[in-house]
Design an enzyme around this catalytic site. Sequence first.
Site: not given
Ligand SMILES: Cc1ncc(COP(=O)(O)O)c(C=O)c1O
Length: 358
Positions: A101, A171, A195
């Site tokens: 991520w 994040d 989550k």
């Molecule tokens: C740590 C993290 N960042 C970003 C995201 C992306 O989230 P979204 O798909 O809601 O944009 C996720 C999704 O699983 C994540 O676990």
Amino acid sequence: MTTIYNFSAGPAVLPKPVLERAQAEMLDWHGSGMSVMEMSHRGKEFTSILAKTEADLRKLLDVPNNYKVLFLQGGAIAENAIIPMNLLNGGAADYVVTGSWSKRSVEDANAYGKINVVASSEADGFTHVPAFSTWKLNKDAAYLHICTNETINGVEFDGLPDAGDVPIVADMSSHILSRPIDVSKYGVIYGGAQKNIGPAGLCIVIVREDLLDRASPLTPAVFNWKTQSENQSMINTPPTYGIYIAGLVFEWLLEQGGVSAIEQVNIQKANLLYDYIDSTDFYINNIALHNRSRMNIPFFLADESLNDAFLKGAEAKGLLQLKGHRMVGGMRASIYNAMPIEGVQALVSYMQEFEKAH
Ligand SMILES: Cc1ncc(COP(=O)(O)O)c(C=O)c1O
């Protein structure tokens, strides 16, 4: 009927009492004669829901008064672009890559200015957070971006670096509200809801007020944190039903005793699973002990030819969505706040049984 335990990484399990309450209030919210989904976002009913949701989140995380709380659309991936739009403005930013991520955050931010990767564990297969002393931080960076819990790789920060005056942007999508944090140590905290908070489609951003004046003039109003904060997150129609469910989850969390209390349960749940994995050669988790995530626990079977049989047997026992992310393979158990300890106990029993049988 078999009890179902849902180990999905997200969208993920929600507290049962929250779903029951949403069900009870579905057709008629508090005598309004309407479902929350049908209400005007500017009406008195929904504005009261939003105000309570924000107040409860502030209580749970002890958010200082000089921080704004925004309820936005677009998920965490949209924030990957929205962050540099709001903070970079021709400057440079530092990013640390500790998993898939944060790597994605770098790729998305690259279009908006100079992005310096100041530390990365990619060469080691994302098994740890590089020691803070090795980070090549820039004193004049517009911000330092980290992902404090890598959902796919199962790597969680166990502390924070000293970034001096550089605001830390984190994040926290997959571990927000799972443990106490000191909000004042961050410039920006953000996370997708699906989550530990509620349904997909809602993204929460907590931003220090002095950072609201840095947006590039090209930032569209819906993506501009200052404009959104001046308009109670209503420059566009906010994800109203998601906010309502988040509010119910926050109330549930307060009833559990808040974030410190749920942290103790989370520690117990994670220890249960890690202790078993570590007690046998049959299952493997390679993450450095101090960076093992309490929320997302990836593991491999030493004999990967048994993967399909493992998943099939798990499903038959009501243990769902244990397949690892396609980028990593193996298995992953996501055990967010709403996963009861009985779910982890059931998983460990099944893992023991499967080991014996094979
Ligand atoms: C740590 C993290 N960042 C970003 C995201 C992306 O989230 P979204 O798909 O809601 O944009 C996720 C999704 O699983 C994540 O676990």
